[in-house]
Structures are given as structure tokens and as C-alpha cells.
Design an enzyme around this catalytic site. Sequence first.
Site, PDB file in Angstrom:
ATOM      1  N   CYS A  99      -7.978   2.601  11.200  1.00  0.00           N
ATOM      2  CA  CYS A  99      -6.845   2.302  10.303  1.00  0.00           C
ATOM      3  C   CYS A  99      -7.383   2.208   8.888  1.00  0.00           C
ATOM      4  CB  CYS A  99      -6.167   0.998  10.707  1.00  0.00           C
ATOM      5  SG  CYS A  99      -4.835   0.491   9.562  1.00  0.00           S
TER       6      CYS A  99
ATOM      7  N   CYS B  61       8.278  -3.630  -8.380  1.00  0.00           N
ATOM      8  CA  CYS B  61       7.176  -3.307  -7.469  1.00  0.00           C
ATOM      9  C   CYS B  61       6.473  -2.029  -7.900  1.00  0.00           C
ATOM     10  CB  CYS B  61       7.685  -3.191  -6.032  1.00  0.00           C
ATOM     11  SG  CYS B  61       8.922  -1.895  -5.789  1.00  0.00           S
TER      12      CYS B  61
ATOM     13  N   CYS C 191      -5.291  -0.589   4.535  1.00  0.00           N
ATOM     14  CA  CYS C 191      -5.791  -1.502   3.497  1.00  0.00           C
ATOM     15  C   CYS C 191      -6.914  -0.790   2.745  1.00  0.00           C
ATOM     16  CB  CYS C 191      -6.285  -2.801   4.117  1.00  0.00           C
ATOM     17  SG  CYS C 191      -4.984  -3.780   4.891  1.00  0.00           S
TER      18      CYS C 191
ATOM     19  N   CYS D  34      -4.902  -7.170  13.841  1.00  0.00           N
ATOM     20  CA  CYS D  34      -4.927  -6.917  12.400  1.00  0.00           C
ATOM     21  C   CYS D  34      -5.003  -8.226  11.624  1.00  0.00           C
ATOM     22  CB  CYS D  34      -3.686  -6.130  12.003  1.00  0.00           C
ATOM     23  SG  CYS D  34      -3.507  -5.898  10.229  1.00  0.00           S
TER      24      CYS D  34
ATOM     25  N   GLU E  92      24.667  -6.255  -4.402  1.00  0.00           N
ATOM     26  CA  GLU E  92      23.748  -5.586  -3.478  1.00  0.00           C
ATOM     27  C   GLU E  92      24.535  -4.569  -2.657  1.00  0.00           C
ATOM     28  OE1 GLU E  92      21.150  -4.079  -1.038  1.00  0.00           O
ATOM     29  OE2 GLU E  92      20.460  -5.450  -2.611  1.00  0.00           O
TER      30      GLU E  92
ATOM     31  N   ASN F 204      15.979  -6.478  -9.701  1.00  0.00           N
ATOM     32  CA  ASN F 204      14.852  -6.335  -8.768  1.00  0.00           C
ATOM     33  C   ASN F 204      15.030  -5.026  -8.008  1.00  0.00           C
ATOM     34  OD1 ASN F 204      12.597  -6.917  -7.165  1.00  0.00           O
ATOM     35  ND2 ASN F 204      13.830  -8.013  -5.657  1.00  0.00           N
TER      36      ASN F 204
ATOM     37  N   CYS G  88     -13.030  -6.218   8.794  1.00  0.00           N
ATOM     38  CA  CYS G  88     -11.997  -5.532   9.572  1.00  0.00           C
ATOM     39  C   CYS G  88     -12.652  -4.439  10.408  1.00  0.00           C
ATOM     40  CB  CYS G  88     -10.930  -4.929   8.662  1.00  0.00           C
ATOM     41  SG  CYS G  88      -9.657  -4.016   9.570  1.00  0.00           S
TER      42      CYS G  88
ATOM     43  N   GLN H  31      10.561  -9.900   1.085  1.00  0.00           N
ATOM     44  CA  GLN H  31       9.192  -9.646   0.649  1.00  0.00           C
ATOM     45  C   GLN H  31       8.210  -9.917   1.789  1.00  0.00           C
ATOM     46  OE1 GLN H  31       8.651  -8.274  -2.139  1.00  0.00           O
ATOM     47  NE2 GLN H  31      10.172  -8.906  -3.640  1.00  0.00           N
TER      48      GLN H  31
END
Length: 386
Positions: free
Chosen positions: A15, A344, A18, A91, A271, A317, A7, A214
Site C-alpha cells: 500500500c 481542502c 500514505c 492499517c 447544502e 467550505n 508501516c 471530515q
Amino acid sequence: MSTLPHCAYFEAGRCRSCVLIETPYPAQLTDKERRCRQLLPQVPEALWLPSVRGGTADFRNKAKLVVGGRPGSVTLGILGRDGDGIDLRDCLIQEPGIRHAIPQLAAFIEATGLAPYDVPRRRGELKFVHLTLAPSGDLMLRFVTRTEQALHVLRKALPDLLERVPRAAVVSVNLLPEHKAVLEGEREELLLGSSLEMGLGDVSLHLRPQSFFQTNTAVARALYAQAADWVASEGPDSIWDLYCGVGGFALHCAAAARTGAAAMPRVLGVEISESAVESARRSAADAGIAAEFVAADATAYALGAPAEETPHTVIVNPPRRGIGAELAAWIERAPAHRVIYSSCNPESLAADLAAMPSWRVRGARVFDMFPHTRHLEVMVLLERRV
């Protein structure tokens, strides 16, 4: 063979999103597995299923790009510390369909004459462009603007946009007039289409412009499939999917149950987002699944439901904060038989499980939804202790 992607943005210090990209991918995954095992010591080693890998490149199905620079030199990427735009159109974690569209979007923005929003000076028009890619190759494009004038310009320029980005299936403009550190405002104006169809095998999910999905389609498919396998193995007569979003867990579990010998379970999704509930209802109708979806707060709905309506299986979730003390207490005392908890944030998952001592883990799996970062998805199957 090397597992380190190259990268140029990271190497140049432009950047650093990541943060783990210079760590070999097997080591990234091992560290995430170790973290989950440390936080969840109640899970026997034999119950951990093999982790689902997220890939090293070409895996992200959405891009939330800051529009920076100036007319004649537009950037699409992030903002630097000085408020200037940093262009990230190449990217490597974005799916190829997104990377291919970004230069065309930049050229379109230049052609409109709309000025990128200047954060330090608080002037300009275009703030962000959000892209979402479906497995079919179709795209959802969302322009976040400051004023009505930009909306009118983009509406008039729609034919030019479609000529440059012919796979655009949904186009919308979001108005964010305030100077806020947020990605979108409340008002959304559709210019084309209504929802992006995410084909995931047995079920297609409809995403409206402000719907959550997701970020890694392949891992999301595996996540839903695992939950569906756990549900199908038990054959429950009723399922609640709390924090159901656009209905991914509810519909995949219902589809799996439909193919078995048992009768179709009663499926309910809850929801808080009205838009997501509308999407879930449309997906259920398309799939011929008799599922019900309600727009409500998940905790308030569960606490307000009569005990006799408690389902056999509860799926949760939640966002990063977890389900919280009230919903954990309800699950602890509710006469349900199984819980599937997709998280998560393993820290909040561990705290919630500690508040539910009547349940034991019967299966667990790590899903590497976010390679090159410390974030992950982990899902556990719970059964009540006897």
C-alpha cells in the site's frame, strides 16, 4: 524520539496511499505550510496562526475498505494492480476502534457466505465495507453490494453482526449493481439506526450513511472551533454557511455566538444533499439552536437571494474545485462584512481569492487533516477592504 511510524504495508510495497509516511512529520507539516504561503502571498506572515497537527497514527475516523479475496479467505483493504484484494486490517492511521472492528467484520462476512466482488471477472456480491467511528466509540457500518440477494442475506444476518460488533449503532446496505469505479450507489437501505452521533463538545453532529464528515475528528474539532472564534469576535447578526454539509460550521458558530453577550445571529446553512440537510436540522434541534437549513445549490441560492438578505458573515467550505467564478463574483459584490473560507485545495483557494480583490485576509491557519499525504485543509478569514 523518532517521528517515523513503522508501516509494514508501505515497506512491503503493498500500500502506498500514505505517500509521505517515510518523511518525518515535522517536515511534512513544514512543507505544507510553505506551500500555502507560496500560493497565498497576500497573507502577511504575522497573520498565520500555528498549524493544527493531525497526528502520525490512530487519527482516521473512517475506513473505506474493498472486500476482496474469496470465500474462506476474505481481504479488507484495497485492490492490487491485478485486481486481487490486499488486506490492510492493521492499517496504523485508522483509529483503534476501527482496527478492532475490522477482523470481526471479516469473520462476519465469511459467515454470511457472500462472495467478495471480483473486479476483473465482474462477479460476486460484496464490494466495499465503509466504517465511521464516533468519539463515543459507536460505529456506522455500510455494506456496498451488487444485488438484492446480498441485501436479504445481510438483513437476516444482522443479529450475528451485532454480536460480533456490539458498538455498531448504524448499519446500512448500499446497492451498486453496475460495474463502476465508484464507492457507492444511490440506493441506501437502513438495517439499524438512522444516524451516527459525532460528539464534538458543545455540538453533536448527526451523520446519516451518505453524509460527509471530515476524516480526522480532532482536527475537525479544531477547524470548527477556529471558525467559531472568528465569528464570536465580531458578533454578527446573521451568518450563511454555504456548502454546509451536516451543519458543522453553522452550528458551532451559532453555539459560540449564543454564549456571548450579543443577540443570537440568524443562521442559515445551504447544502445540496437532502440527507445532509436532514442531519443538520436534527443536530440543531438537539442543541436547541434556531438555525435554518435549506437543500439547494450554494451558488444558485446566493445568486437568487435578494441583496437585502445578504448576511454579515459568509462561510464557505467547497469541494476541491473551489467556489468557482460565479460565487466568487457574488461575494465580491455582495454587501457582506466578513468571509470565512475553508479549503481542502489551496490552489483553488488562491484562484478564488484572486477573483475577490475587494477582500483582504485577516487571519489564516493550516489544519493537517490528512497526515502522510500532500492534502491539507487551510482556512482564511477575509474582511472587506476600506
